[in-house]
Scaffold this motif. Structure first.
Motif, short mmCIF file in Angstrom:
data_model
loop_
_atom_site.label_atom_id
_atom_site.label_comp_id
_atom_site.label_asym_id
_atom_site.label_seq_id
_atom_site.Cartn_x
_atom_site.Cartn_y
_atom_site.Cartn_z
N LYS A 97 0.82 -1.20 0.00
CA LYS A 97 0.00 0.00 0.00
C LYS A 97 0.86 1.26 0.00
N ARG A 98 1.89 1.27 -0.83
CA ARG A 98 2.76 2.44 -0.94
C ARG A 98 2.88 2.81 -2.42
N ILE A 99 2.94 4.10 -2.69
CA ILE A 99 3.07 4.56 -4.07
C ILE A 99 4.20 5.58 -4.13
N ALA A 100 5.14 5.38 -5.05
CA ALA A 100 6.34 6.21 -5.16
C ALA A 100 6.10 7.40 -6.08
N PHE A 101 6.71 8.52 -5.74
CA PHE A 101 6.71 9.68 -6.63
C PHE A 101 8.02 10.43 -6.47
N GLN A 102 8.34 11.27 -7.45
CA GLN A 102 9.56 12.07 -7.39
C GLN A 102 9.22 13.45 -6.83
N GLY A 103 10.03 13.91 -5.91
CA GLY A 103 9.83 15.24 -5.34
C GLY A 103 9.63 15.19 -3.84
N GLU A 104 9.44 16.37 -3.26
CA GLU A 104 9.19 16.49 -1.83
C GLU A 104 7.70 16.28 -1.53
N LEU A 105 7.39 16.00 -0.27
CA LEU A 105 6.00 15.96 0.15
C LEU A 105 5.36 17.31 -0.15
N VAL A 143 -2.49 11.38 -3.86
CA VAL A 143 -3.59 11.51 -2.89
C VAL A 143 -4.94 11.49 -3.59
N ALA A 144 -5.02 12.18 -4.73
CA ALA A 144 -6.29 12.29 -5.44
C ALA A 144 -6.74 10.96 -6.04
N HIS A 145 -5.79 10.20 -6.59
CA HIS A 145 -6.16 9.02 -7.36
C HIS A 145 -5.95 7.70 -6.62
N PHE A 146 -5.10 7.72 -5.59
CA PHE A 146 -4.87 6.50 -4.82
C PHE A 146 -4.89 6.84 -3.32
N PRO A 147 -6.06 7.25 -2.82
CA PRO A 147 -6.14 7.70 -1.43
C PRO A 147 -5.83 6.62 -0.41
N ASP A 148 -5.92 5.34 -0.80
CA ASP A 148 -5.64 4.25 0.14
C ASP A 148 -4.16 3.90 0.20
N TYR A 149 -3.35 4.55 -0.62
CA TYR A 149 -1.92 4.27 -0.66
C TYR A 149 -1.13 5.35 0.08
N GLU A 150 -0.04 4.95 0.69
CA GLU A 150 0.85 5.90 1.35
C GLU A 150 1.82 6.49 0.32
N PRO A 151 1.77 7.79 0.06
CA PRO A 151 2.71 8.40 -0.89
C PRO A 151 4.13 8.43 -0.31
N VAL A 152 5.10 8.02 -1.11
CA VAL A 152 6.49 7.94 -0.65
C VAL A 152 7.36 8.81 -1.57
N PRO A 153 7.94 9.90 -1.04
CA PRO A 153 8.74 10.80 -1.88
C PRO A 153 10.12 10.23 -2.18
N HIS A 154 10.64 10.58 -3.36
CA HIS A 154 11.99 10.18 -3.76
C HIS A 154 12.70 11.35 -4.42
N ALA A 155 13.99 11.44 -4.23
CA ALA A 155 14.76 12.58 -4.71
C ALA A 155 14.85 12.63 -6.23
N SER A 156 14.85 11.50 -6.90
CA SER A 156 15.01 11.46 -8.35
C SER A 156 14.03 10.47 -8.96
N PHE A 157 13.86 10.59 -10.28
CA PHE A 157 13.01 9.64 -10.99
C PHE A 157 13.61 8.24 -10.92
N GLU A 158 14.94 8.17 -11.00
CA GLU A 158 15.60 6.86 -10.90
C GLU A 158 15.26 6.18 -9.58
N ASP A 159 15.27 6.95 -8.49
CA ASP A 159 14.95 6.38 -7.18
C ASP A 159 13.49 5.93 -7.11
N ALA A 160 12.60 6.71 -7.71
CA ALA A 160 11.18 6.34 -7.70
C ALA A 160 10.95 5.06 -8.49
N PHE A 161 11.59 4.95 -9.66
CA PHE A 161 11.48 3.73 -10.46
C PHE A 161 12.02 2.53 -9.68
#
Length: 281
Positions: A4-12, A21-39
């Motif tokens: 139940k975690r979803i990765a994205f690039q950028g800060e909270l 938050v809008a499209h996957f409200p049941d998932y915990e958003p997890v920030p990553h510094a780069s796109f490579e890290d998110a992938f």
């Protein structure tokens, strides 16, 4: 590990965070510094999904992502369109007339030129919109304000001085939803679909022209075709494309067969439901 975690690039507080938050409200958003890290977070299983921006209606494509998609090993299972709105925010108690500098990532500053010009503000570039809000909260300055999504103001305790200050109110970013599942479930049969794929044509005269001809003769609507260099080579040009329909549709299958005859590499990156937002534009 949790599913139940979803990765994205950028800060909270970034636009990508708002999309999660809008499209996957049941998932915990997890920030990553780069796109490579998110992938990598999705690929490793640390996150079940990734929310990755690929293009903006004003700024164009997110170049880094197109280079990462083919080699990521991930599949596209959805798309989401998000209207982009910027808020001018400052530390509590700061008045609009006190602000002398606007902070944000350069693309965001460029999309809010009218406000910046009208207030005669200097600009200060940062790596991320929400990162500017975070920086301002950590280092309060009554002469500075950040241009960031509304969520960033709530997270970092800032006050919004001016709302929706973007120059173009049809400013929209398209996100792709990624998974590490090698064989994700097929989209519902009653949904219109998009198929994303990459290919590299053979080194033959008119190979691209001939390879793409099958889409015209079979009545397949190609909605996107972009080229980019592979591994810095001037001779190995890769193409990223999207078409309406599914690979099993007879006309799409015939078009793909013709394209593959003229290609030395062909890979489907995902088949997914078209976002209803497409019908609004």
């Amino acid at each position: 590990m949790t599913t139940k975690r979803i990765a994205f690039q950028g800060e909270l507080g970034a636009n990508s965070h708002e999309a999660c938050v809008a499209h996957f409200p049941d998932y915990e958003p997890v920030p990553h510094a780069s796109f490579e890290d998110a992938f990598e977070a999705v690929k490793s299983g640390d996150c079940a999904l990734g929310m990755i921006p690929v293009e903006n209606s004003i700024a164009g494509r997110v170049a880094d992502v197109h280079h990462l998609l083919p080699s990521s090993g991930l599949k596209i299972i959805g798309e989401r369109f998000k209207p982009i709105h910027f808020q001018l925010m400052a530390n509590p108690g700061v008045k609009l007339e006190d602000v002398r500098t606007a902070m944000s990532m350069p693309i965001a500053l460029g999309q809010c030129r009218k406000l910046i010009r009208s207030l005669k503000l200097r600009t200060e570039g940062t790596g991320d919109t929400a990162g500017a809000a975070k920086l301002l909260s950590e280092h309060p300055d009554p002469t500075k304000a950040a241009l960031a999504p509304a969520l960033a103001a709530r997270i970092y305790g800032l006050e919004i001085l001016a709302r929706d200050v973007e120059d173009e109110h049809n400013n929209t970013t398209r996100f792709l939803v990624m998974t590490a599942d090698k064989a994700p479930a097929a989209p519902p049969a009653d949904r219109s679909c998009v198929t994303s794929f990459v290919f590299r044509v053979r080194n033959l005269p008119a190979a691209l022209y001939k390879g793409l001809g099958g889409f015209a003769t079979n009545g397949v609507n190609m909605t996107k075709l972009e080229s980019y260099m592979e591994n810095g080579s001037w001779t190995a040009t890769f193409f990223y494309a999207e078409v309406d329909g599914r690979p099993e549709d007879a006309n799409v299958a015939r078009a793909f067969e013709e394209l593959q005859f003229f290609s030395e590499k062909f890979e489907i990156l995902g088949v997914y439901p078209a976002d209803p937002f497409r019908a609004q534009v």
